[in-house]
Design an enzyme around this catalytic site. Structure first.
Site, PDB file in Angstrom:
ATOM      1  N   ILE A 164       0.849  -1.190   0.000  1.00  0.00           N
ATOM      2  CA  ILE A 164       0.000   0.000   0.000  1.00  0.00           C
ATOM      3  C   ILE A 164       0.885   1.239   0.000  1.00  0.00           C
ATOM      4  O   ILE A 164       1.759   1.401   0.864  1.00  0.00           O
ATOM      5  CB  ILE A 164      -0.944   0.025   1.226  1.00  0.00           C
ATOM      6  N   LYS A 165       0.648   2.084  -0.985  1.00  0.00           N
ATOM      7  CA  LYS A 165       1.448   3.311  -1.094  1.00  0.00           C
ATOM      8  C   LYS A 165       0.623   4.463  -0.527  1.00  0.00           C
ATOM      9  O   LYS A 165      -0.533   4.667  -0.925  1.00  0.00           O
ATOM     10  CB  LYS A 165       1.757   3.554  -2.570  1.00  0.00           C
TER      11      LYS A 165
END
Ligand code: E4P
Length: 217
Positions: free
Chosen positions: A82-83
């Site tokens: 997850i960015k």
């Protein structure tokens, strides 16, 4: 040093993955938009090609919605990372996700203090953007040196993922500084293979070999 490819072009990813040099993929909303594909399908397709970390960025600005988006993205595949943006809400989300064992890449880092915050929030990766700093007349690699030193001082486990790489010299400099990962456009990864003396030398060898009239198989 791990090499990630910074693209949402599936054909490029497949082509480069076949070289054995791709350890992961980073995408961002701009790259996803350029691909013209539905984002969740795109990430699923990339994850099926590359087993390493595949960064998928949330697009919400508030923590609660970031968590909801992350829940959707995480379900796509085990290797989804997850960015989140380097904002207070992004770091809050980073802390929550990393405490439950989810890989998080904190993006849009432009200072060593921001990188320090990301490490304290338990990020798996920090993404300092070297090219964009160079663009405004600063030296992106000075930032990489500072982050590597600080992370070393405190034995942080967060990996330095050098982003916004524009050319092979960036890769060389990042490697000399001991950065863990470099994410680069396909053209830069391809350029790493090339040297004019390799081409010249190979041609000379093969010209001489042809004169023997032999073949190995
Ligand atoms: C990294 O995750 C970013 O997607 C990327 O490296 C940004 O690069 P750019 O500055 O060339 O757009």
């Amino acid at each position: 040093m791990k090499f990630f490819v910074d693209t949402a072009d599936l054909n490029e990813i497949k082509d480069l993955a076949a070289t054995g040099m791709v350890d992961g993929v980073t995408t961002n909303p701009s790259l996803a938009a350029k691909s013209g594909k539905k984002f969740l399908d795109l990430i699923a397709e990339i994850c099926a090609v590359v087993p390493g970390p595949v960064s998928a960025e949330v697009t919400a600005l508030d923590h609660a919605t970031m968590m909801k988006e992350a829940a959707v993205l995480k379900k796509i595949a085990k290797n989804v990372t997850i960015k989140v943006p380097l904002t207070p809400d992004g770091l809050k989300t980073c802390k929550a996700l990393s405490s439950e064992g989810t890989m998080v890449n904190v993006t849009l880092c432009f200072s060593a203090n921001q990188a320090l915050l990301a490490a304290k929030a338990g990020a798996s990766f920090i993404s300092p953007f070297v090219g964009r700093l160079d663009d405004i007349g600063q030296d992106g690699m000075d930032l990489i040196a500072d982050i590597c030193q600080i992370y070393n001082n405190y034995d942080f486990k967060t990996e330095v993922l050098v982003a916004s790489i524009r050319h092979p010299v960036h890769v060389l400099q990042a490697a000399k500084l001991g950065a863990h990962v470099g994410t680069m456009p396909p053209s830069t990864l391809r350029a790493l293979f090339n040297h004019p003396l390799t081409e010249k030398g190979l041609k000379a060898f093969l010209d001489d070999w042809a004169k023997t009239g032999q073949s190995i198989i």
